[in-house]
Write a protein that holds these residues in place. Structure first.
Motif, PDB file in Angstrom:
ATOM      1  N   VAL A  61       0.836  -1.212   0.000  1.00  0.00           N
ATOM      2  CA  VAL A  61       0.000   0.000   0.000  1.00  0.00           C
ATOM      3  C   VAL A  61       0.864   1.253   0.000  1.00  0.00           C
ATOM      4  CG1 VAL A  61      -1.934  -1.153   1.127  1.00  0.00           C
ATOM      5  CG2 VAL A  61      -0.163  -0.089   2.525  1.00  0.00           C
ATOM      6  N   HIS A  62       2.148   1.092  -0.310  1.00  0.00           N
ATOM      7  CA  HIS A  62       3.070   2.237  -0.207  1.00  0.00           C
ATOM      8  C   HIS A  62       2.601   3.428  -1.028  1.00  0.00           C
ATOM      9  CE1 HIS A  62       5.199  -1.479   0.660  1.00  0.00           C
ATOM     10  NE2 HIS A  62       6.080  -0.784   1.363  1.00  0.00           N
ATOM     11  N   LEU A  63       2.333   3.201  -2.303  1.00  0.00           N
ATOM     12  CA  LEU A  63       1.951   4.331  -3.164  1.00  0.00           C
ATOM     13  C   LEU A  63       0.578   4.867  -2.772  1.00  0.00           C
ATOM     14  CD1 LEU A  63       3.228   3.191  -6.670  1.00  0.00           C
ATOM     15  CD2 LEU A  63       4.172   4.973  -5.214  1.00  0.00           C
ATOM     16  N   PHE A  64      -0.327   3.948  -2.438  1.00  0.00           N
ATOM     17  CA  PHE A  64      -1.656   4.395  -2.009  1.00  0.00           C
ATOM     18  C   PHE A  64      -1.522   5.323  -0.802  1.00  0.00           C
ATOM     19  CE2 PHE A  64      -5.240   4.001   0.863  1.00  0.00           C
ATOM     20  CZ  PHE A  64      -6.284   4.381   0.039  1.00  0.00           C
ATOM     21  N   ALA A 106      -7.720   9.409  -1.855  1.00  0.00           N
ATOM     22  CA  ALA A 106      -7.650  10.875  -1.845  1.00  0.00           C
ATOM     23  C   ALA A 106      -7.474  11.421  -3.252  1.00  0.00           C
ATOM     24  CB  ALA A 106      -6.490  11.331  -0.957  1.00  0.00           C
ATOM     25  N   GLU A 107      -7.001  10.579  -4.151  1.00  0.00           N
ATOM     26  CA  GLU A 107      -6.769  11.014  -5.522  1.00  0.00           C
ATOM     27  C   GLU A 107      -7.693  10.241  -6.463  1.00  0.00           C
ATOM     28  OE1 GLU A 107      -4.797  13.338  -6.605  1.00  0.00           O
ATOM     29  OE2 GLU A 107      -3.417  13.759  -4.968  1.00  0.00           O
ATOM     30  N   SER A 108      -7.619  10.558  -7.750  1.00  0.00           N
ATOM     31  CA  SER A 108      -8.374   9.806  -8.753  1.00  0.00           C
ATOM     32  C   SER A 108      -7.612   8.510  -8.986  1.00  0.00           C
ATOM     33  CB  SER A 108      -8.491  10.605 -10.056  1.00  0.00           C
ATOM     34  OG  SER A 108      -9.198  11.795  -9.802  1.00  0.00           O
ATOM     35  N   GLU A 109      -7.842   7.570  -8.128  1.00  0.00           N
ATOM     36  CA  GLU A 109      -6.964   6.400  -8.044  1.00  0.00           C
ATOM     37  C   GLU A 109      -7.783   5.228  -7.573  1.00  0.00           C
ATOM     38  OE1 GLU A 109      -5.551   3.785  -5.115  1.00  0.00           O
ATOM     39  OE2 GLU A 109      -6.545   5.674  -4.618  1.00  0.00           O
ATOM     40  N   ARG A 110      -7.429   4.036  -8.033  1.00  0.00           N
ATOM     41  CA  ARG A 110      -8.036   2.813  -7.495  1.00  0.00           C
ATOM     42  C   ARG A 110      -6.979   1.734  -7.410  1.00  0.00           C
ATOM     43  NH1 ARG A 110     -10.610   5.018 -11.336  1.00  0.00           N
ATOM     44  NH2 ARG A 110     -12.774   4.917 -10.745  1.00  0.00           N
ATOM     45  N   SER A 111      -7.067   0.938  -6.367  1.00  0.00           N
ATOM     46  CA  SER A 111      -6.153  -0.181  -6.188  1.00  0.00           C
ATOM     47  C   SER A 111      -6.827  -1.429  -6.704  1.00  0.00           C
ATOM     48  CB  SER A 111      -5.790  -0.353  -4.711  1.00  0.00           C
ATOM     49  OG  SER A 111      -5.081   0.765  -4.242  1.00  0.00           O
ATOM     50  N   ALA A 112      -6.034  -2.335  -7.267  1.00  0.00           N
ATOM     51  CA  ALA A 112      -6.611  -3.543  -7.831  1.00  0.00           C
ATOM     52  C   ALA A 112      -5.727  -4.737  -7.491  1.00  0.00           C
ATOM     53  CB  ALA A 112      -6.753  -3.424  -9.352  1.00  0.00           C
ATOM     54  N   GLY A 113      -6.361  -5.848  -7.270  1.00  0.00           N
ATOM     55  CA  GLY A 113      -5.646  -7.108  -7.080  1.00  0.00           C
ATOM     56  C   GLY A 113      -5.065  -7.246  -5.689  1.00  0.00           C
ATOM     57  N   ALA A 114      -3.888  -7.862  -5.621  1.00  0.00           N
ATOM     58  CA  ALA A 114      -3.296  -8.204  -4.331  1.00  0.00           C
ATOM     59  C   ALA A 114      -3.062  -6.981  -3.462  1.00  0.00           C
ATOM     60  CB  ALA A 114      -1.980  -8.946  -4.560  1.00  0.00           C
ATOM     61  N   ALA A 168     -11.008  -2.513 -12.619  1.00  0.00           N
ATOM     62  CA  ALA A 168     -10.394  -1.225 -12.276  1.00  0.00           C
ATOM     63  C   ALA A 168      -9.956  -0.491 -13.540  1.00  0.00           C
ATOM     64  CB  ALA A 168      -9.191  -1.454 -11.358  1.00  0.00           C
ATOM     65  N   GLY A 169      -9.397  -1.222 -14.500  1.00  0.00           N
ATOM     66  CA  GLY A 169      -8.959  -0.590 -15.745  1.00  0.00           C
ATOM     67  C   GLY A 169     -10.121   0.009 -16.510  1.00  0.00           C
ATOM     68  N   ALA A 170     -11.233  -0.730 -16.572  1.00  0.00           N
ATOM     69  CA  ALA A 170     -12.413  -0.221 -17.274  1.00  0.00           C
ATOM     70  C   ALA A 170     -12.988   0.985 -16.553  1.00  0.00           C
ATOM     71  CB  ALA A 170     -13.453  -1.339 -17.390  1.00  0.00           C
ATOM     72  N   ALA A 171     -13.031   0.898 -15.219  1.00  0.00           N
ATOM     73  CA  ALA A 171     -13.596   2.022 -14.443  1.00  0.00           C
ATOM     74  C   ALA A 171     -12.724   3.265 -14.591  1.00  0.00           C
ATOM     75  CB  ALA A 171     -13.714   1.618 -12.973  1.00  0.00           C
ATOM     76  N   ALA A 172     -11.403   3.060 -14.604  1.00  0.00           N
ATOM     77  CA  ALA A 172     -10.506   4.209 -14.752  1.00  0.00           C
ATOM     78  C   ALA A 172     -10.694   4.854 -16.126  1.00  0.00           C
ATOM     79  CB  ALA A 172      -9.058   3.760 -14.567  1.00  0.00           C
ATOM     80  N   ALA A 173     -10.830   4.024 -17.162  1.00  0.00           N
ATOM     81  CA  ALA A 173     -11.053   4.565 -18.498  1.00  0.00           C
ATOM     82  C   ALA A 173     -12.353   5.357 -18.547  1.00  0.00           C
ATOM     83  CB  ALA A 173     -11.075   3.431 -19.524  1.00  0.00           C
ATOM     84  N   ASN A 174     -13.396   4.797 -17.980  1.00  0.00           N
ATOM     85  CA  ASN A 174     -14.689   5.487 -17.944  1.00  0.00           C
ATOM     86  C   ASN A 174     -14.581   6.824 -17.220  1.00  0.00           C
ATOM     87  OD1 ASN A 174     -16.403   3.750 -19.410  1.00  0.00           O
ATOM     88  ND2 ASN A 174     -16.454   2.320 -17.680  1.00  0.00           N
TER      89      ASN A 174
END
Lengths: 93, 1003
Positions: free
Chosen positions: B429-432, B454-462, B480-486
């Motif tokens: 979770v370092h970058l998060f 806090a940012e336009s960001e989503r974590s996915a997977g492990a 997550a990839g589809a949601a980010a694209a949307n």
């Protein structure tokens, strides 16, 4: 590095801008009529908001113009930017 | 073939061997090896010595979390990189690596003796032990400790390589190219979004690279990875960045990526940058940063041959390296069982699985028990490793159980040459966390997971806790990839994958993390900083209650790995020791960089001559030819003095001063700030801005302007010329040009919008040549094409337009020297020609070039102040004797109201005065303090300080300016300047030492 929307130029990275302190602090029109305490307050007292803060920025390395911004000081999120001289937008947080 | 390399399998190139050396000994490896896997393939386990106790350490992990296997990789004397994790160094032919922190050799390290004293070196020992005598710290203790405890050494030669920097923008940045990251990138890229996908490893695929059993969309996992990369690579809107670490997450989705371009190449092509620093501004970010397996804490858990179970699996599957032949696995979770099956299948003997859980089987897939029986793998439940044995390398483990009182029972010893530990995977979770997202504690996983972004960001997977299985990670990444694209305005669709999963890949189940640790000697929590359980216990006994304080006291998690394999164990042990739930013990901060980043990548091209922009005047070449010694004034290069052969600065300045006072001198004043204030509102603007009254200034005349801030303190000064009714040529100090213009713009744009006025910087439009001295007019008169520059036509403080040998010219009659003086302004590109003409004409008159040092002496003799030297932001016009400049009749100007405050007129304000030393040869130190009562013991009562001090050739003695409390009333008194060599008596005088009436100006 913040991303800041200059009301004249659009979104630009922070290094193009200079911070200008709290917004909406007008220099008294007749300074001579202002008491010493009020003058000191004009010079030095600021709200130092935790949360939404109205502040001045200048697009120094762009159009060169001052403008105002509402920024949340706890998250660095810009809520709005607006031209110098315009009223602070209401109802935004 | 090397001792531990399997004859088949892995993803290494076997057609060619790569030669490399470690500590001078030659070995062979294969394309696709890391230095760590190649060393293991050669049976080399001892690779380093620990930071504090110099304990032998081996290779514990297979990734960026490696705490122990730190090495220096040397290409040549200038290209030597210390502290690299052997687990991340890609092997190339000819690679030369050396171990660190040992003397004389890795096998025989005298530093090991420190371990004999380890009872004397508990946590915080340096706070307690080395406090006396105080002076010994710098001279004795610190150098000694630094030599004993340490990492690699940086090269002493300049870095010969080039480092590139690039900005990039995209709709979706995906960090991590494991299953979740690849799926996210596929989903986002199919929407048409611009996608950047980066991964710190040389190959994309993450955990899929060591999975040869699962199938995705009908392909083997590694084949699917190849197909996915191929699809992404042919999309022009996708940028793939392998060997690229996302090290920092900055506000507003601004991420720093460090790309290593040539470090893996045997012969880096000339001209190619070694690293590239990417600054990516992404509309949406998908973090697919995976997870890091944690070690377990028990006595002797740092011995070479102790390795994370998942790391062993990677070495086996990716490089076909079997790190041991007789394996014991100790675990608190199911992930170790897959490793056991794979190790056994590859030919190792798994002697036992030591599982802390009393009954691990209910949650495990059907068939595991049977497989274990078939393979002959004994499972000891509710058991743990009590300690390890071995000289230099693990040779046996003692296992057993702990009874209710915590005492060991049923101990027995199992021989092994590899002890695999599986303390459960912890999401990265370092970058998060760097993005200021809120972490939440997950009871089941016993660790922190991403909470609110806090940012336009989503974590996915492990990295968001989906640790059980490939299908979950892949599908989560796709979503997550589809949601980010949307979210970025593209139409993303979530691809579905057909997944046949390796049935042994389960990692679920509640982890008994808090109960796992076994106390005892050499039970390490932080391997890189040599922090043991007992150090944490000591910190808690000494009263530390927050993990932040425990961390700082014991230094756990503060090494270069930032606790990637220690923070979680330390946190759980602290929580247990303090009897508190984990979340209430606090959480240490995740800071950038994720892994160390070179200084060079941040510096990029900004080094040497282009480290910072340099400003040179149009006459710079002339000054060089005249042998000038330059000084930096802001970004400007200014000629300081022009020594002739054999002269030091003192002699040169004395000669230059005499030349100006007696004949004429020439000075490059081009750096002075110049601002044109023009428009119908110009006069009103100047009246409001400067203290002076401008309305009465005639066109063609100049005035010395003083600028205050609205707090009443002097901010800048300079000569202002009125070029027309509606046009002023304002000069500022060299350093103040930009800030004065900024302040003008501030008032113009935000306070005085009623004024129709334009502000234009003209600093670089004009070359300014000051010609000063009694013979200045005589020199210039023949050059100015018939212009009348007599005293009557061009009196002091006047300006006139004309030409100099045909060149357009503004000629100012001004003086900063106290002599008859002119400042010739010509367009910049004609500055050199104008100066040449002046110098040619000056030959007959002994025209002497002078520099800033002489300018300073001459102006000090006249008591002219330098802003920022004689003023410091707390000085009023009256303090420096400039009240005369103020336009008294004006109703307002910037600073006027503040000047009316009583404190601005207090009689004991510090005022500018002159100081004359009793001994005329003594030159005071600038900045020296002034006292009125001699012989005081410290702390003395200080009443002021010296602001300017020079040896004056003109006066044949030293002179000084100072600001002294109530100074003007002290004129004639004797004060004292205390210095290390004794007190220097000085007499207070008026701050004008030469020609106080100004007779020499008005000629």
């Amino acid at each position: 590095m913040l991303l800041i929307r200059c009301p004249h130029c659009g979104e630009r990275p922070e290094p193009e801008f200079a911070y200008g302190g709290e917004a909406h602090i007008a220099r008294p029109a007749d300074p001579a009529a202002v008491s010493d305490d009020d003058w000191a307050a004009y010079l030095y007292l600021r709200t130092n908001a935790k949360g939404v803060h109205a502040e001045r920025w200048r697009h120094t390395r762009g159009c060169g113009r001052f403008f105002n911004a509402l920024r949340d000081t706890t998250t660095d999120r810009f809520i709005a930017t607006y031209k110098s001289g315009e009223k602070r937008p209401e109802g935004l947080r | 073939m090397s001792v531990a390399r399997l004859p088949t399998g892995g993803q290494v190139g076997r057609d060619r061997t790569l030669r490399f050396s470690f500590d001078g000994k030659s070995y062979e490896g294969l394309q696709g090896d890391t230095l760590a896997s190649a060393l293991l393939a050669n049976g080399v386990h001892l690779v380093g010595r620990s930071f504090k106790y110099h304990r032998p350490r081996g290779i514990m992990t297979a990734g960026p979390e490696e705490p122990s296997a730190l090495v220096t990789v040397r290409r040549d004397a200038a290209r030597s990189t210390p502290n690299l994790r052997a687990t991340q160094v890609e092997l190339y032919d000819g690679l030369c690596a050396v171990s660190q922190n040992r003397w004389p050799s890795l096998r025989f390290d005298l530093g090991r003796l420190t371990e004999l004293f380890s009872p004397l070196l508990p946590a915080g020992f340096y706070y307690k032990t080395f406090m006396w005598p105080r002076t010994a710290w710098h001279q004795l203790y610190e150098p000694l400790i630094r030599r004993m405890a340490g990492l690699g050494e940086a090269p002493l030669l300049p870095d010969p390589d080039r480092y590139a920097q690039q900005h990039a923008h995209c709709e979706v940045l995906v960090v991590g190219a494991g299953p979740a990251g690849l799926a996210a990138a596929l989903a986002a890229s199919r929407s048409g979004a611009r996608v950047i996908l980066c991964d710190e490893r040389p190959r994309f695929g993450g955990s899929l690279l060591c999975d040869d059993r699962s199938r995705i969309d009908g392909l083997a996992a590694t084949e699917w990875v190849t197909a996915a990369i191929a699809e992404l690579a042919q999309n022009p809107r996708v940028r793939l960045l392998p060997r690229t670490t996302a090290f920092g997450y900055f506000p507003h989705n601004h991420l720093g990526l460090s790309e290593r371009i040539t470090d893996h190449l045997a012969e880096p092509p000339a001209g190619l940058a070694r690293e590239r620093l990417w600054q990516v501004r992404a509309q949406q970010v998908v973090l697919a940063t995976g997870s890091i397996e944690q070690p377990l804490v028990f006595p002797g858990n740092d011995r070479p041959g102790v390795m994370l179970a998942g790391a062993a699996l990677r070495y086996l599957k990716e490089q076909a390296v079997m790190p041991g032949r007789r394996v014991v696995i100790v675990t608190i979770c199911d992930s170790a069982y897959r490793v056991a099956f794979e190790m056994q299948a590859a030919g190792a003997r798994v002697a036992a699985i030591i599982d802390l859980r009393p009954d691990p089987s209910p949650a495990q897939p059907d068939g595991w028990q049977q497989r274990l029986r078939q393979a002959g793998i004994a499972v000891e439940t509710a058991a743990r490793v009590l300690r390890t044995r071995g000289r230099g390398h693990v040779s046996a483990v003692e296992i057993g159980r702990l009874d209710a009182a915590g005492l060991p029972t049923g101990q027995r010893s199992i021989d092994c040459d590899l002890l695999l530990v599986a303390g459960g995977f912890v999401p990265s979770v370092h970058l998060f966390s760097q993005s200021r997202g809120k972490l939440r504690y997950d009871e089941a996983l016993q660790t922190y997971l991403p909470g609110d972004s806090a940012e336009s960001e989503r974590s996915a997977g492990a990295c968001r806790g989906l640790l059980s299985g490939l299908a979950a990670a892949l599908q989560d990444g796709a979503a997550a990839g589809a949601a980010a694209a949307n979210a970025s305005g593209c139409a993303g669709e979530e691809p579905r994958f057909e997944i046949i999963e390796d049935s042994t890949a389960a990692t679920a189940g509640r982890l008994p993390r808090a109960e796992a640790a076994v106390s005892g000697p050499k039970a390490f929590v932080d391997f890189q900083h040599d922090v043991m359980l007992k150090d944490l216990d000591l910190a808690m006994r000494e009263g530390f209650r927050s993990i932040e304080h425990i961390k700082r006291y014991t230094t756990t998690g503060m090494a270069t790995d930032q606790g990637k394999t220690s923070n979680v164990n330390a946190l759980h042990h602290a929580a247990r020791g303090l009897g508190k739930p984990v979340p209430s013990v606090g959480l240490t901060t995740f800071r950038m960089p994720y892994t160390p980043i070179t200084f060079a990548s941040f510096a990029g091209q900004a080094r040497g001559e282009i480290f910072d922009p340099v400003r040179r005047t149009p006459m710079h070449g002339w000054a060089v030819r005249q042998g000038a010694v330059f000084e930096d004034v802001g970004m400007w290069k200014r000629a300081r003095f022009f020594p002739r052969s054999g002269e030091d600065m003192h002699a040169a300045v004395a000669r230059e001063c005499r030349a100006v006072r007696e004949g004429c001198g020439v000075f490059d004043a081009s750096t002075l700030g110049k601002i044109v204030v023009a428009g119908p509102g110009a006069t009103a603007f100047m009246d409001r801005f400067y203290v002076n009254d401008w309305s009465k200034l005639a066109v063609g005349r100049c005035k010395y302007g003083v600028l205050l801030r609205d707090d009443g303190f002097v901010y800048d000064d300079g000569v202002v010329a009125r070029l027309a009714e509606d046009r002023f040529h304002v000069t500022t100090t060299t350093g103040g040009a930009a800030r004065v213009l900024a302040m003008m713009e501030d008032y113009r744009q935000t306070e005085w919008t009623d004024l129709d006025v334009w502000l234009t910087s003209t600093t670089e439009q004009w070359a300014v040549i000051a010609v000063q001295g009694p013979r200045a007019r005589e020199l210039l008169a023949p050059l100015v094409d018939g212009l009348d520059i007599s005293a009557a036509a061009l009196p002091h403080m006047a300006v006139v337009h004309g030409t100099l040998r045909g060149m357009p010219m503004m000629l100012f009659r001004v003086s900063f020297t106290g002599e008859l003086g002119f400042e010739v302004n010509v367009p910049s590109d004609q500055g050199a020609a104008a100066l040449d003409a002046i110098c040619e004409a000056g030959k007959a008159l002994g025209l002497t070039p002078y520099g800033t040092e002489t300018m300073h002496v001459l102006r000090a003799e006249k008591g002219f102040i330098i802003i920022g030297q004689d003023t410091d932001g707390t000085v009023t016009p009256d303090d420096v004797g400039l009240t005369w400049a103020i336009g008294k009749a004006k109703p307002d100007f910037v600073g006027k109201r503040a000047l009316a405050r009583p404190a601005m007129h207090a009689p004991d304000r510090k005022q500018l005065v002159g100081l004359l030393t009793r001994d005329p040869r003594v030159v005071l130190e600038e900045g020296a303090q002034v006292v009125d009562v001699p012989g005081q013991a410290p702390p003395m009562k200080l009443i002021g300080h010296v602001t300017s001090s020079y040896a004056s050739a003109t006066l044949g003695r030293s002179i000084a300016l100072a600001v002294v409390a109530g100074g003007r009333a002290r004129i004639g008194q004797t004060l004292h300047v205390p210095m290390p060599g004794g007190e220097i008596p000085v007499e207070v005088c008026a701050p004008v030492f030469y020609d106080p009436k100004g007779a020499r100006l008005n000629v």
